[in-house]
Scaffold this motif. Sequence first.
Motif, PDB file in Angstrom:
ATOM      1  N   HIS A   1     -47.469  25.302 -20.320  1.00 49.17           N
ATOM      2  CA  HIS A   1     -48.754  24.671 -19.951  1.00 49.17           C
ATOM      3  C   HIS A   1     -49.813  25.693 -19.537  1.00 49.17           C
ATOM      4  CE1 HIS A   1     -46.579  20.904 -20.163  1.00 49.17           C
ATOM      5  NE2 HIS A   1     -45.709  21.349 -19.271  1.00 49.17           N
ATOM      6  N   VAL A   2     -49.835  26.806 -20.245  1.00 44.47           N
ATOM      7  CA  VAL A   2     -50.878  27.804 -20.012  1.00 44.47           C
ATOM      8  C   VAL A   2     -52.187  27.275 -20.592  1.00 44.47           C
ATOM      9  CG1 VAL A   2     -51.661  30.141 -20.553  1.00 44.47           C
ATOM     10  CG2 VAL A   2     -49.244  29.713 -20.070  1.00 44.47           C
ATOM     11  N   PRO A   3     -53.238  27.198 -19.795  1.00 37.69           N
ATOM     12  CA  PRO A   3     -54.507  26.661 -20.317  1.00 37.69           C
ATOM     13  C   PRO A   3     -55.149  27.601 -21.324  1.00 37.69           C
ATOM     14  CG  PRO A   3     -54.812  27.520 -18.095  1.00 37.69           C
ATOM     15  CD  PRO A   3     -53.333  27.595 -18.374  1.00 37.69           C
ATOM     16  N   PHE A   4     -55.720  27.027 -22.352  1.00 39.05           N
ATOM     17  CA  PHE A   4     -56.451  27.827 -23.342  1.00 39.05           C
ATOM     18  C   PHE A   4     -57.885  27.330 -23.379  1.00 39.05           C
ATOM     19  CE2 PHE A   4     -57.951  28.514 -27.753  1.00 39.05           C
ATOM     20  CZ  PHE A   4     -57.911  29.889 -27.757  1.00 39.05           C
ATOM     21  N   HIS A   5     -58.822  28.150 -22.897  1.00 35.25           N
ATOM     22  CA  HIS A   5     -60.227  27.764 -22.819  1.00 35.25           C
ATOM     23  C   HIS A   5     -61.096  28.495 -23.832  1.00 35.25           C
ATOM     24  CE1 HIS A   5     -59.229  25.665 -19.132  1.00 35.25           C
ATOM     25  NE2 HIS A   5     -58.759  26.780 -18.591  1.00 35.25           N
ATOM     26  N   GLY A   6     -60.466  29.341 -24.652  1.00 34.71           N
ATOM     27  CA  GLY A   6     -61.246  30.240 -25.487  1.00 34.71           C
ATOM     28  C   GLY A   6     -61.443  29.799 -26.913  1.00 34.71           C
ATOM     29  N   ASN A   7     -61.733  30.777 -27.750  1.00 32.33           N
ATOM     30  CA  ASN A   7     -62.037  30.581 -29.158  1.00 32.33           C
ATOM     31  C   ASN A   7     -60.930  31.233 -29.982  1.00 32.33           C
ATOM     32  OD1 ASN A   7     -63.071  30.841 -31.806  1.00 32.33           O
ATOM     33  ND2 ASN A   7     -65.166  30.772 -31.036  1.00 32.33           N
ATOM     34  N   VAL A   8     -60.350  30.461 -30.910  1.00 30.19           N
ATOM     35  CA  VAL A   8     -59.262  30.982 -31.735  1.00 30.19           C
ATOM     36  C   VAL A   8     -59.715  32.205 -32.529  1.00 30.19           C
ATOM     37  CG1 VAL A   8     -57.725  30.456 -33.670  1.00 30.19           C
ATOM     38  CG2 VAL A   8     -58.133  28.742 -31.893  1.00 30.19           C
ATOM     39  N   TRP A   9     -60.971  32.205 -32.974  1.00 28.25           N
ATOM     40  CA  TRP A   9     -61.468  33.313 -33.787  1.00 28.25           C
ATOM     41  C   TRP A   9     -61.603  34.593 -32.980  1.00 28.25           C
ATOM     42  CZ3 TRP A   9     -60.706  32.738 -38.607  1.00 28.25           C
ATOM     43  CH2 TRP A   9     -60.801  31.473 -39.198  1.00 28.25           C
ATOM     44  N   VAL A  10     -61.882  34.467 -31.687  1.00 27.38           N
ATOM     45  CA  VAL A  10     -61.921  35.653 -30.826  1.00 27.38           C
ATOM     46  C   VAL A  10     -60.523  36.257 -30.720  1.00 27.38           C
ATOM     47  CG1 VAL A  10     -62.344  36.470 -28.474  1.00 27.38           C
ATOM     48  CG2 VAL A  10     -63.898  34.817 -29.502  1.00 27.38           C
ATOM     49  N   ILE A  11     -59.525  35.389 -30.501  1.00 29.59           N
ATOM     50  CA  ILE A  11     -58.140  35.853 -30.425  1.00 29.59           C
ATOM     51  C   ILE A  11     -57.717  36.500 -31.744  1.00 29.59           C
ATOM     52  CG2 ILE A  11     -55.741  35.146 -30.110  1.00 29.59           C
ATOM     53  CD1 ILE A  11     -57.301  34.927 -27.560  1.00 29.59           C
ATOM     54  N   ALA A  12     -58.046  35.828 -32.858  1.00 31.81           N
ATOM     55  CA  ALA A  12     -57.641  36.323 -34.178  1.00 31.81           C
ATOM     56  C   ALA A  12     -58.268  37.684 -34.472  1.00 31.81           C
ATOM     57  CB  ALA A  12     -58.032  35.315 -35.249  1.00 31.81           C
ATOM     58  N   THR A  13     -59.535  37.834 -34.140  1.00 34.56           N
ATOM     59  CA  THR A  13     -60.228  39.101 -34.386  1.00 34.56           C
ATOM     60  C   THR A  13     -59.614  40.228 -33.567  1.00 34.56           C
ATOM     61  OG1 THR A  13     -62.304  37.931 -34.857  1.00 34.56           O
ATOM     62  CG2 THR A  13     -62.451  40.278 -34.330  1.00 34.56           C
ATOM     63  N   GLY A  14     -59.411  39.969 -32.279  1.00 34.01           N
ATOM     64  CA  GLY A  14     -58.826  40.989 -31.411  1.00 34.01           C
ATOM     65  C   GLY A  14     -57.429  41.383 -31.853  1.00 34.01           C
ATOM     66  N   MET A  15     -56.596  40.385 -32.206  1.00 34.45           N
ATOM     67  CA  MET A  15     -55.224  40.687 -32.601  1.00 34.45           C
ATOM     68  C   MET A  15     -55.170  41.404 -33.945  1.00 34.45           C
ATOM     69  SD  MET A  15     -53.114  40.061 -30.266  1.00 34.45           S
ATOM     70  CE  MET A  15     -51.700  40.446 -31.310  1.00 34.45           C
ATOM     71  N   LEU A  16     -56.067  41.073 -34.869  1.00 26.65           N
ATOM     72  CA  LEU A  16     -56.101  41.764 -36.156  1.00 26.65           C
ATOM     73  C   LEU A  16     -56.388  43.253 -35.962  1.00 26.65           C
ATOM     74  CD1 LEU A  16     -56.086  41.764 -39.247  1.00 26.65           C
ATOM     75  CD2 LEU A  16     -58.531  41.179 -39.177  1.00 26.65           C
ATOM     76  N   LEU A  17     -57.368  43.557 -35.111  1.00 23.71           N
ATOM     77  CA  LEU A  17     -57.703  44.950 -34.833  1.00 23.71           C
ATOM     78  C   LEU A  17     -56.552  45.664 -34.118  1.00 23.71           C
ATOM     79  CD1 LEU A  17     -61.378  44.400 -33.632  1.00 23.71           C
ATOM     80  CD2 LEU A  17     -60.644  45.328 -35.837  1.00 23.71           C
ATOM     81  N   PHE A  18     -55.908  44.958 -33.201  1.00 17.96           N
ATOM     82  CA  PHE A  18     -54.785  45.553 -32.465  1.00 17.96           C
ATOM     83  C   PHE A  18     -53.577  45.773 -33.381  1.00 17.96           C
ATOM     84  CE2 PHE A  18     -51.106  45.137 -29.493  1.00 17.96           C
ATOM     85  CZ  PHE A  18     -51.339  46.300 -28.782  1.00 17.96           C
ATOM     86  N   MET A  19     -53.348  44.844 -34.305  1.00 23.16           N
ATOM     87  CA  MET A  19     -52.251  45.001 -35.260  1.00 23.16           C
ATOM     88  C   MET A  19     -52.480  46.212 -36.167  1.00 23.16           C
ATOM     89  SD  MET A  19     -51.694  40.967 -36.118  1.00 23.16           S
ATOM     90  CE  MET A  19     -50.873  41.241 -37.686  1.00 23.16           C
ATOM     91  N   MET A  20     -53.724  46.464 -36.545  1.00 23.40           N
ATOM     92  CA  MET A  20     -54.028  47.660 -37.340  1.00 23.40           C
ATOM     93  C   MET A  20     -53.640  48.926 -36.570  1.00 23.40           C
ATOM     94  SD  MET A  20     -57.745  46.631 -38.947  1.00 23.40           S
ATOM     95  CE  MET A  20     -58.003  48.271 -39.637  1.00 23.40           C
ATOM     96  N   THR A  21     -53.926  48.926 -35.269  1.00 23.60           N
ATOM     97  CA  THR A  21     -53.557  50.074 -34.439  1.00 23.60           C
ATOM     98  C   THR A  21     -52.046  50.235 -34.362  1.00 23.60           C
ATOM     99  OG1 THR A  21     -55.552  49.745 -33.096  1.00 23.60           O
ATOM    100  CG2 THR A  21     -53.808  51.115 -32.156  1.00 23.60           C
ATOM    101  N   SER A  22     -51.325  49.130 -34.136  1.00 24.34           N
ATOM    102  CA  SER A  22     -49.865  49.178 -34.012  1.00 24.34           C
ATOM    103  C   SER A  22     -49.217  49.648 -35.309  1.00 24.34           C
ATOM    104  CB  SER A  22     -49.327  47.796 -33.618  1.00 24.34           C
ATOM    105  OG  SER A  22     -49.870  47.361 -32.391  1.00 24.34           O
ATOM    106  N   ILE A  23     -49.698  49.133 -36.440  1.00 27.10           N
ATOM    107  CA  ILE A  23     -49.161  49.545 -37.738  1.00 27.10           C
ATOM    108  C   ILE A  23     -49.427  51.026 -37.980  1.00 27.10           C
ATOM    109  CG2 ILE A  23     -49.436  49.266 -40.240  1.00 27.10           C
ATOM    110  CD1 ILE A  23     -50.030  46.287 -39.675  1.00 27.10           C
ATOM    111  N   GLY A  24     -50.642  51.461 -37.673  1.00 29.38           N
ATOM    112  CA  GLY A  24     -50.994  52.865 -37.851  1.00 29.38           C
ATOM    113  C   GLY A  24     -50.132  53.792 -37.012  1.00 29.38           C
TER     114      GLY A  24
END
Length: 372
Positions: free
Chosen positions: A249-272
Motif C-alpha cells: 500500500h505504498v502511495p503513488f502520487h506521481g507520473n508514470v512517464w517521469v518514472i519511465a524516463t528516469g529508469m530508462l536513463l538509469f538502466m543505460m548507466t547500469s548496462i554501460g
Amino acid sequence: MIRRIRLLIWKEFLQLRQDPFLAGILVIAPVVQLLVFGYVVAVDISHLNTAVVDLDRTGVSRSIDSAFSSSEYFTVVQRPGSEAEIRQLMDQGTIQVALVIPEGTQDALTDGRTAPIGVVVDGSDSQVSTVAGAYASQIIAGINSARMAAAGATIGGPGVDAQVRVLYNPTLDSINTMVPGLIAVISMISLMIVMSQAVVKERESGTLEQMFVTPIRAGEYIVGKITPYVLLAIVQIAVVASVGIGWFHVPFHGNVWVIATGMLLFMMTSIGLGLLISLMANTRQQAQQVIVFLMLPFMILSGFIFPVEAMPGWLQAVSAFIPMTYILEVLRGSFVKGSGFADLARPLLVLAVYGVAIFSIAVAATRRRITA
C-alpha cells in the motif's frame, strides 16, 4: 589426503598470485567498505537545508531565526516571503525543513499567550523527517528555557510551541520511501551482474570468436546481447512497483512517464557499467568481485540505506558522483511527492548525462574489443 589438500590450497594461492587484479580487490574492498560504513553509520544528521518564513518580522522572530541558523542541525538556504512557496521548494529538493513564524508571535508572547511556530518537514525521507522534527522541538525548548531564565521564572508557562507538520508522508512509514528505492536497486543489481558476465563469459568459453566467424556484425551482437535483459529489467520494475503499491500500500502520487524516463536513463548507466566491467575483467570471478566492490558504496552513499545528510561533507561530495543518488531522488520525488518533470529537471538531466556518456563509451569499447 592431507598432502593433496595442501597442494590444492597451494595451487589456489598460486593462481591468486597470478591474478593481481582479483587479489587487490579482495584486499582493498574490505578496507574501503569499513571506512564507508564507519563514517556513514557513526555520524548524526546535520546541516539540513532549511527555509525560514518570517511573517512576524520582530525581535522575537529574528531570535528564533537566529537560533535555527546558528544550530549545526539546520542550514538556512532560503527565506521565502510566504508559506505557499514551501511546497515548491520541497518538490524541487531544495529544502528538507521549513520554519514558519506566523504574524503576531511577539504580541502573543508579550500578552502571556502561547505562540505556535510551524515546522514543516519533508516526509519523502522518513529518517530525515523524524530527526528534523526532534531537532526543531529541541531548539524551541531551548528558546523557551532561555526566555524563562531571562524572566527569572522557575516553572514553565506560555511560550513558543513547535507544531511539526509532515508533508507527503505524514505517517512516516519507511516502506513508503524504501520501495521506490528498491526499484532502482533491484534493476541495477540484475543488469550490472548480467552485463558484467556478458563478454567475459563468451571470451572464456571461446564462443565469442566462433560468433564472429558468422556474418553477424558487432552492432547486431551488442543489440542482441542487451535487448533481452532490458526487457527482463522492465518486467522486474513493473513487478516490484505493483507489489509495493498493491501489497504494501505504498502511495503513488506521481507520473508514470517521469518514472519511465528516469529508469530508462538509469538502466543505460547500469548496462554501460556492466559492459565496461566485462571488458576489464579477464574472468567471471574478477567481474563478480568488481560488482561487489561497486554495489555496496553505491547503495550506502546514494541515500538508499542511510541519509546523505548524515554523511561528512567529503562523502556527500562523493555521493554527488553516484548515479543512484539521482534516480532515488526521481523515484521518491515522484512516488511520494508527486513531483513532475519540471521539479525533477536537475536529477533527470544528471541521469541523462551519465546514461548517454557511460552507455556510449561502453558500446564503443565493446565494439572495438570484439572486432579487434
